[in-house]
Design an enzyme around this catalytic site. Sequence first.
Site, PDB file in Angstrom:
ATOM      1  N   GLY A  73       0.782  -1.235   0.000  1.00 46.54           N
ATOM      2  CA  GLY A  73       0.000   0.000   0.000  1.00 46.54           C
ATOM      3  C   GLY A  73       0.809   1.277   0.000  1.00 46.54           C
ATOM      4  O   GLY A  73       0.323   2.327  -0.413  1.00 46.54           O
ATOM      5  N   ASP A 111      -4.556   1.854  10.861  1.00 47.65           N
ATOM      6  CA  ASP A 111      -5.966   1.572  11.116  1.00 47.65           C
ATOM      7  C   ASP A 111      -6.057   1.034  12.544  1.00 47.65           C
ATOM      8  O   ASP A 111      -6.064   1.808  13.496  1.00 47.65           O
ATOM      9  CB  ASP A 111      -6.458   0.593  10.050  1.00 47.65           C
ATOM     10  CG  ASP A 111      -7.948   0.296  10.136  1.00 47.65           C
ATOM     11  OD1 ASP A 111      -8.657   1.023  10.838  1.00 47.65           O
ATOM     12  OD2 ASP A 111      -8.406  -0.673   9.501  1.00 47.65           O
ATOM     13  N   THR A 132      -0.506  -3.917  12.284  1.00 50.25           N
ATOM     14  CA  THR A 132       0.544  -4.144  11.287  1.00 50.25           C
ATOM     15  C   THR A 132       1.829  -3.415  11.666  1.00 50.25           C
ATOM     16  O   THR A 132       2.898  -4.024  11.782  1.00 50.25           O
ATOM     17  CB  THR A 132       0.085  -3.672   9.890  1.00 50.25           C
ATOM     18  OG1 THR A 132      -1.122  -4.353   9.551  1.00 50.25           O
ATOM     19  CG2 THR A 132       1.140  -3.962   8.841  1.00 50.25           C
TER      20      THR A 132
HETATM   21  P1  IMP Z   1      -3.894  -2.115  10.635  1.00 48.59           P
HETATM   22  O1  IMP Z   1      -3.002  -3.272  10.922  1.00 48.59           O
HETATM   23  O2  IMP Z   1      -5.308  -2.358  11.064  1.00 48.59           O
HETATM   24  O3  IMP Z   1      -3.361  -0.781  11.154  1.00 48.59           O
HETATM   25  O4  IMP Z   1      -4.065  -1.954   9.081  1.00 48.59           O
HETATM   26  C1  IMP Z   1      -3.042  -2.131   8.325  1.00 48.59           C
HETATM   27  C2  IMP Z   1      -3.232  -2.414   6.864  1.00 48.59           C
HETATM   28  O5  IMP Z   1      -4.570  -2.688   6.443  1.00 48.59           O
HETATM   29  C3  IMP Z   1      -2.810  -1.163   6.157  1.00 48.59           C
HETATM   30  O6  IMP Z   1      -1.405  -1.112   5.985  1.00 48.59           O
HETATM   31  C4  IMP Z   1      -3.553  -1.312   4.865  1.00 48.59           C
HETATM   32  O7  IMP Z   1      -2.780  -2.084   3.980  1.00 48.59           O
HETATM   33  C5  IMP Z   1      -4.821  -2.058   5.234  1.00 48.59           C
HETATM   34  N1  IMP Z   1      -5.943  -1.112   5.394  1.00 48.59           N
HETATM   35  C6  IMP Z   1      -6.494  -0.660   6.541  1.00 48.59           C
HETATM   36  N2  IMP Z   1      -7.501   0.199   6.303  1.00 48.59           N
HETATM   37  C7  IMP Z   1      -7.580   0.297   4.953  1.00 48.59           C
HETATM   38  C8  IMP Z   1      -8.414   1.064   4.054  1.00 48.59           C
HETATM   39  O8  IMP Z   1      -9.308   1.842   4.436  1.00 48.59           O
HETATM   40  N3  IMP Z   1      -8.177   0.882   2.720  1.00 48.59           N
HETATM   41  C9  IMP Z   1      -7.221   0.046   2.239  1.00 48.59           C
HETATM   42  N4  IMP Z   1      -6.406  -0.655   3.033  1.00 48.59           N
HETATM   43  C10 IMP Z   1      -6.591  -0.539   4.375  1.00 48.59           C
HETATM   44 MG    MG Z   2      -0.502  -2.100   4.204  1.00 48.16          MG
END
Ligand code: IMP
Ligand code: MG
Length: 172
Positions: free
Chosen positions: A38, A96, A100
Amino acid sequence: MKTLLSETRIRSAVESLARQLNEDYQRRPLTIIAVMTGSIVFMADLIRLLHMPLRVGVVQASSYKAGTVRGKLTINAEMMPDIREHDVLLVDDIFDTGHTLTEVVRLMQELGPTSIRTAVLLHKQGKQEVALRPDYVAFEIPDEFVVGYGLDYQDEYRNLGYIATLEPSDIA
Ligand code: IMP
Ligand code: MG
């Protein structure tokens, strides 16, 4: 699909983030590690505005997700330069839940960098489930699923120059 952040707004936010990084790191050599996939567009724009001696590497973090639902996280760090005794900046597209980036930071710390900071393009408000706070955030956004400028929905839309919110009818 509705435009959330135009190309112009993204451009000026990336420019001010770069100014901040140039100010904070000065001429100290920096290693940027981008979390794939991303962050490719964000990283490509950002690194061309940085003035310090720079190395660039990538890690792949995938969460085997189906659409917008998060699954188990795996990290592949084989395509990364040695970061021992280097200043590291981890770059990701969106913070988010934060799981990650938290996992990637934990992994990097085991490799003995001098310092490690995190920069994200987008910070989704009210979704965080972790203690980590990114050091640099270009935009705070509402809790909506977004695509474009590197971000995907089921591997599509990464090539949009702007960031848009996906509506339920787009997902259906
Ligand atoms: P986290 O681990 O929940 O912080 O999310 C991490 C990964 O989920 C990000 O690096 C994105 O690749 C993917 N992600 C989270 N929210 C979105 C979104 O709204 N659109 C696209 N990818 C997302
Ligand atoms: Mg990502």
